[in-house]
Write an enzyme that holds these catalytic residues in place. Structure first.
Site, short mmCIF file in Angstrom:
data_model
loop_
_atom_site.label_atom_id
_atom_site.label_comp_id
_atom_site.label_asym_id
_atom_site.label_seq_id
_atom_site.Cartn_x
_atom_site.Cartn_y
_atom_site.Cartn_z
N ASP A 108 40.69 48.52 55.41
CA ASP A 108 41.07 49.03 56.72
C ASP A 108 39.92 48.90 57.71
OD1 ASP A 108 42.84 50.15 58.50
OD2 ASP A 108 42.31 52.21 58.00
N HIS A 135 40.54 40.49 61.99
CA HIS A 135 41.24 40.13 60.75
C HIS A 135 40.62 38.88 60.13
CE1 HIS A 135 44.17 43.25 61.13
NE2 HIS A 135 44.66 42.80 62.27
N LEU A 194 37.99 36.92 36.73
CA LEU A 194 38.40 38.03 37.60
C LEU A 194 39.89 37.92 37.84
CD1 LEU A 194 37.72 40.41 39.56
CD2 LEU A 194 37.50 38.68 41.36
#
Length: 224
Positions: free
Chosen positions: A2, A19, A113
């Site tokens: 966020d 963004h 991962l």
């Protein structure tokens, strides 16, 4: 993740610039995660509520998702990163859906991962969709409602087969979970940081993980 929009607004820049900076930060955190002992990483990229944002921002975010997949596919595969997506894909652009399926298939054998990205995801929506699947199986005679278990519901969630999160981290100073993995995070530890996502560094993540390692997790029991 966020704070992208606020990061840009604080600098007098369009929200989409934030963004894009946030997407670059994703690459840095994903690269650092395995060396910090992280094997499973889930990123909340776009919620079911984010459709309320302006058309320009929504379309811009979808374009960023597509570019990320296109640009990072080779690097993720070479780095041993397996990528998955959770959320309802039905509302997403068909091209984006194809890109998502493509990178999932391409990285399916990677093990260093496990990266899960939540796109058009909402915890309540996920549970509702799982409940519908249960109801359909009961109606079809495939499942006896008297024998329903937590595992039966969990197996119909988007995260079926994935471990529950040990630690949930939210950036930007907000102290709410915003519909993120409510079922799966029932016994997760939480961390909230005031850092906006574009400023969140691998070093800060390392510090949070170190603090997490000192916590006592009892899962409702008592430590002996």
């Amino acid at each position: 993740m966020d704070g992208n929009g606020r990061w840009a607004t604080n600098r007098g820049l369009p929200r989409l610039v934030g963004h894009r900076r946030g997407a670059a930060r994703v690459s840095e955190i994903v690269k650092a995660a395995p060396d910090l002992g992280v094997k499973w990483l889930t990123l909340y990229a776009f919620s079911t509520e984010n459709w309320k944002r302006s058309t320009e921002e929504v379309l811009g975010l979808m374009a960023i998702f597509a570019r990320y997949i296109e640009r990072e596919a080779d690097r993720l595969a070479k780095a041993g990163v397996r990528m998955r997506f959770i959320g309802d894909r039905g509302r997403l652009d068909p091209r984006l859906q194809r890109l998502m399926a493509g990178i999932e298939a391409r990285t399916a054998g990677c093990e260093r991962l496990n990266l899960t990205v939540a796109v058009n995801y909402g915890g309540r929506d996920e549970i509702l969709r799982a409940a519908r699947k249960l109801a359909e199986d009961v109606a079809a005679g495939l499942l006896d409602p008297r024998h329903l278990t937590e595992g039966a519901l969990a197996g119909r969630l988007d995260t079926a087969g994935l471990p529950d999160p040990d630690l949930v981290l939210r950036t930007s100073g907000e102290t709410r979970t915003s519909n993120f993995l409510p079922w799966q995070a029932a016994y997760s530890e939480y961390e909230f940081t005031g850092t906006l996502w574009p400023d969140f560094t691998p070093e800060e993540l390392a510090g949070i993980i170190a603090r997490f390692g000192n916590r006592e997790r009892r899962f409702g029991g008592v430590l002996k």
